[in-house]
Scaffold this active site. Structure first.
Site, PDB file in Angstrom:
ATOM      1  N   GLY A  47       0.773  -1.252   0.000  1.00  0.00           N
ATOM      2  CA  GLY A  47       0.000   0.000   0.000  1.00  0.00           C
ATOM      3  C   GLY A  47       0.796   1.290   0.000  1.00  0.00           C
ATOM      4  O   GLY A  47       0.339   2.301  -0.519  1.00  0.00           O
ATOM      5  N   ASP A 103       0.608   3.436   4.337  1.00  0.00           N
ATOM      6  CA  ASP A 103      -0.476   4.094   3.612  1.00  0.00           C
ATOM      7  C   ASP A 103      -1.524   4.642   4.576  1.00  0.00           C
ATOM      8  O   ASP A 103      -1.952   5.785   4.466  1.00  0.00           O
ATOM      9  CB  ASP A 103      -1.120   3.137   2.582  1.00  0.00           C
ATOM     10  CG  ASP A 103      -1.501   1.773   3.163  1.00  0.00           C
ATOM     11  OD1 ASP A 103      -1.272   1.510   4.368  1.00  0.00           O
ATOM     12  OD2 ASP A 103      -2.035   0.939   2.400  1.00  0.00           O
ATOM     13  N   ASP A 106      -5.109   2.214  10.794  1.00  0.00           N
ATOM     14  CA  ASP A 106      -6.518   1.964  11.082  1.00  0.00           C
ATOM     15  C   ASP A 106      -6.632   1.511  12.540  1.00  0.00           C
ATOM     16  O   ASP A 106      -6.618   2.332  13.452  1.00  0.00           O
ATOM     17  CB  ASP A 106      -6.981   0.904  10.072  1.00  0.00           C
ATOM     18  CG  ASP A 106      -8.468   0.659  10.063  1.00  0.00           C
ATOM     19  OD1 ASP A 106      -9.223   1.607  10.296  1.00  0.00           O
ATOM     20  OD2 ASP A 106      -8.880  -0.489   9.809  1.00  0.00           O
ATOM     21  N   LYS A 134      -6.758   7.013  10.581  1.00  0.00           N
ATOM     22  CA  LYS A 134      -8.183   6.918  10.966  1.00  0.00           C
ATOM     23  C   LYS A 134      -8.260   6.754  12.482  1.00  0.00           C
ATOM     24  O   LYS A 134      -8.460   5.641  12.976  1.00  0.00           O
ATOM     25  CB  LYS A 134      -8.787   5.650  10.358  1.00  0.00           C
ATOM     26  CG  LYS A 134      -9.277   5.744   8.944  1.00  0.00           C
ATOM     27  CD  LYS A 134      -9.991   4.421   8.620  1.00  0.00           C
ATOM     28  CE  LYS A 134     -10.205   4.210   7.168  1.00  0.00           C
ATOM     29  NZ  LYS A 134     -10.590   2.807   6.873  1.00  0.00           N
ATOM     30  N   VAL A 161     -11.174   3.385   2.042  1.00  0.00           N
ATOM     31  CA  VAL A 161     -10.740   4.212   0.909  1.00  0.00           C
ATOM     32  C   VAL A 161      -9.817   3.420  -0.023  1.00  0.00           C
ATOM     33  O   VAL A 161      -9.176   2.449   0.402  1.00  0.00           O
ATOM     34  CB  VAL A 161     -10.030   5.490   1.399  1.00  0.00           C
ATOM     35  CG1 VAL A 161     -10.993   6.376   2.173  1.00  0.00           C
ATOM     36  CG2 VAL A 161      -8.799   5.177   2.242  1.00  0.00           C
ATOM     37  N   ASP A 167      -5.752  -0.522  -1.989  1.00  0.00           N
ATOM     38  CA  ASP A 167      -6.550  -1.404  -2.850  1.00  0.00           C
ATOM     39  C   ASP A 167      -7.881  -1.797  -2.231  1.00  0.00           C
ATOM     40  O   ASP A 167      -8.104  -1.677  -1.035  1.00  0.00           O
ATOM     41  CB  ASP A 167      -5.767  -2.699  -3.109  1.00  0.00           C
ATOM     42  CG  ASP A 167      -5.762  -3.616  -1.879  1.00  0.00           C
ATOM     43  OD1 ASP A 167      -5.441  -3.126  -0.784  1.00  0.00           O
ATOM     44  OD2 ASP A 167      -6.109  -4.809  -2.014  1.00  0.00           O
ATOM     45  N   ARG A 173      -5.123   0.433  -6.909  1.00  0.00           N
ATOM     46  CA  ARG A 173      -3.908   1.028  -6.320  1.00  0.00           C
ATOM     47  C   ARG A 173      -3.329   2.117  -7.205  1.00  0.00           C
ATOM     48  O   ARG A 173      -2.651   3.023  -6.732  1.00  0.00           O
ATOM     49  CB  ARG A 173      -2.825  -0.043  -6.136  1.00  0.00           C
ATOM     50  CG  ARG A 173      -3.160  -1.104  -5.097  1.00  0.00           C
ATOM     51  CD  ARG A 173      -1.899  -1.902  -4.777  1.00  0.00           C
ATOM     52  NE  ARG A 173      -2.160  -3.145  -4.059  1.00  0.00           N
ATOM     53  CZ  ARG A 173      -2.270  -3.251  -2.739  1.00  0.00           C
ATOM     54  NH1 ARG A 173      -2.168  -2.179  -1.981  1.00  0.00           N
ATOM     55  NH2 ARG A 173      -2.484  -4.412  -2.168  1.00  0.00           N
TER      56      ARG A 173
HETATM   57  P1  5GP Z   1      -4.417  -1.754  10.901  1.00  0.00           P
HETATM   58  O1  5GP Z   1      -3.499  -2.880  11.210  1.00  0.00           O
HETATM   59  O2  5GP Z   1      -3.978  -0.412  11.439  1.00  0.00           O
HETATM   60  O3  5GP Z   1      -5.847  -2.061  11.258  1.00  0.00           O
HETATM   61  O4  5GP Z   1      -4.500  -1.650   9.341  1.00  0.00           O
HETATM   62  C1  5GP Z   1      -3.448  -1.286   8.631  1.00  0.00           C
HETATM   63  C2  5GP Z   1      -3.553  -1.712   7.187  1.00  0.00           C
HETATM   64  O5  5GP Z   1      -4.866  -2.043   6.754  1.00  0.00           O
HETATM   65  C3  5GP Z   1      -3.147  -0.547   6.343  1.00  0.00           C
HETATM   66  O6  5GP Z   1      -1.763  -0.509   6.186  1.00  0.00           O
HETATM   67  C4  5GP Z   1      -3.870  -0.794   5.051  1.00  0.00           C
HETATM   68  O7  5GP Z   1      -3.080  -1.616   4.234  1.00  0.00           O
HETATM   69  C5  5GP Z   1      -5.122  -1.518   5.470  1.00  0.00           C
HETATM   70  N1  5GP Z   1      -6.255  -0.552   5.555  1.00  0.00           N
HETATM   71  C6  5GP Z   1      -6.780   0.034   6.638  1.00  0.00           C
HETATM   72  N2  5GP Z   1      -7.791   0.877   6.322  1.00  0.00           N
HETATM   73  C7  5GP Z   1      -7.880   0.822   4.966  1.00  0.00           C
HETATM   74  C8  5GP Z   1      -8.726   1.507   4.011  1.00  0.00           C
HETATM   75  O8  5GP Z   1      -9.597   2.329   4.314  1.00  0.00           O
HETATM   76  N3  5GP Z   1      -8.506   1.177   2.708  1.00  0.00           N
HETATM   77  C9  5GP Z   1      -7.557   0.287   2.304  1.00  0.00           C
HETATM   78  N4  5GP Z   1      -7.443   0.053   1.010  1.00  0.00           N
HETATM   79  N5  5GP Z   1      -6.744  -0.361   3.179  1.00  0.00           N
HETATM   80  C10 5GP Z   1      -6.917  -0.073   4.481  1.00  0.00           C
HETATM   81 MG    MG Z   2      -0.542  -0.774   4.704  1.00  0.00          MG
END
Ligand code: 5GP
Ligand code: MG
Length: 187
Positions: A47, A103, A106, A134, A161, A167, A173
């Site tokens: 990403g 990227d 979350d 986020k 998003v 993606d 992407r």
């Molecule tokens: P986390 O481990 O913080 O929950 O998520 C991190 C990863 O989930 C990010 O690096 C990304 O690759 C993916 N991700 C989280 N939110 C989104 C989103 O809104 N869109 C996309 N395409 N990927 C997301």
């Molecule tokens: Mg990522």
């Protein structure tokens, strides 16, 4: 599926992204200007590939570049909560400053896993530069290492998003902007 007509709304245009990336690179360059040990910029594949490519070209201090790959998503829109490093660094980061380039943050699971991993490898500081953040969805608190700082491009509302490296099911992407898909794309 996979084309511009699947996008319902654009959140950040190519011009807005480019302006913000320039500001972030200037801020980071000012912070790292005086740093003596080498700095390793580590992109989280896949990403972060476009964001990393754009931001390193605007950094005005010497950097090495490497990638890690972390699996946590599969093809859906919800994190598995248990990220796994499926491809590790090539560069030895012991005694070096690391800037992790993501990227989007979350839940925080991926970053927290990667920061511990880099700390375990002996990085003397770990900073994070995430294109989007986020905060509303954060579940895991992560601590940076040493003098590490957190940089972010934009605060993202609670939508899934795509674009600018991000993606859905490995598509979108290559869109130069960030947008939200039409709801029927998830069916
Ligand atoms: P986390 O481990 O913080 O929950 O998520 C991190 C990863 O989930 C990010 O690096 C990304 O690759 C993916 N991700 C989280 N939110 C989104 C989103 O809104 N869109 C996309 N395409 N990927 C997301
Ligand atoms: Mg990522």
């Amino acid at each position: 599926m996979g084309s511009e007509s699947d996008i319902e709304r654009i959140l950040w245009t190519e011009e807005e992204i480019s302006g913000r990336v320039g500001e972030l690179a200037a801020e980071i360059s000012a912070d790292f200007r005086e740093v003596s040990p080498p700095v390793v910029v580590v992109g989280v594949a896949t990403g972060a590939f476009l964001f990393l490519a754009d931001i390193v070209r605007k950094m005005t201090f010497p950097v090495s570049v490497d990638f890690v790959r972390v699996e946590s998503y599969g093809s859906g829109t919800e994190s598995s909560g248990r990220p796994r490093i499926s491809c590790d660094l090539k560069i030895d980061v012991k005694g070096k400053h690391v800037i992790l380039v993501e990227d989007i943050v979350d839940t925080g699971n991926t970053l927290s896993c990667l920061i511990s991993h880099l700390e375990g490898k002996g990085a003397c500081s770990v900073s994070v530069c995430s294109f989007l953040d986020k905060p509303a969805r954060r579940k895991v608190h992560f601590e940076l290492v040493g003098e590490g700082k957190f940089y972010r491009g934009f605060e993202c509302p609670d939508y899934f998003v795509v674009g600018y490296g991000m993606d859905y099911a490995e598509l979108y992407r290559n869109l130069p902007y960030v947008g939200v898909l039409k709801p029927e794309m998830y069916e």
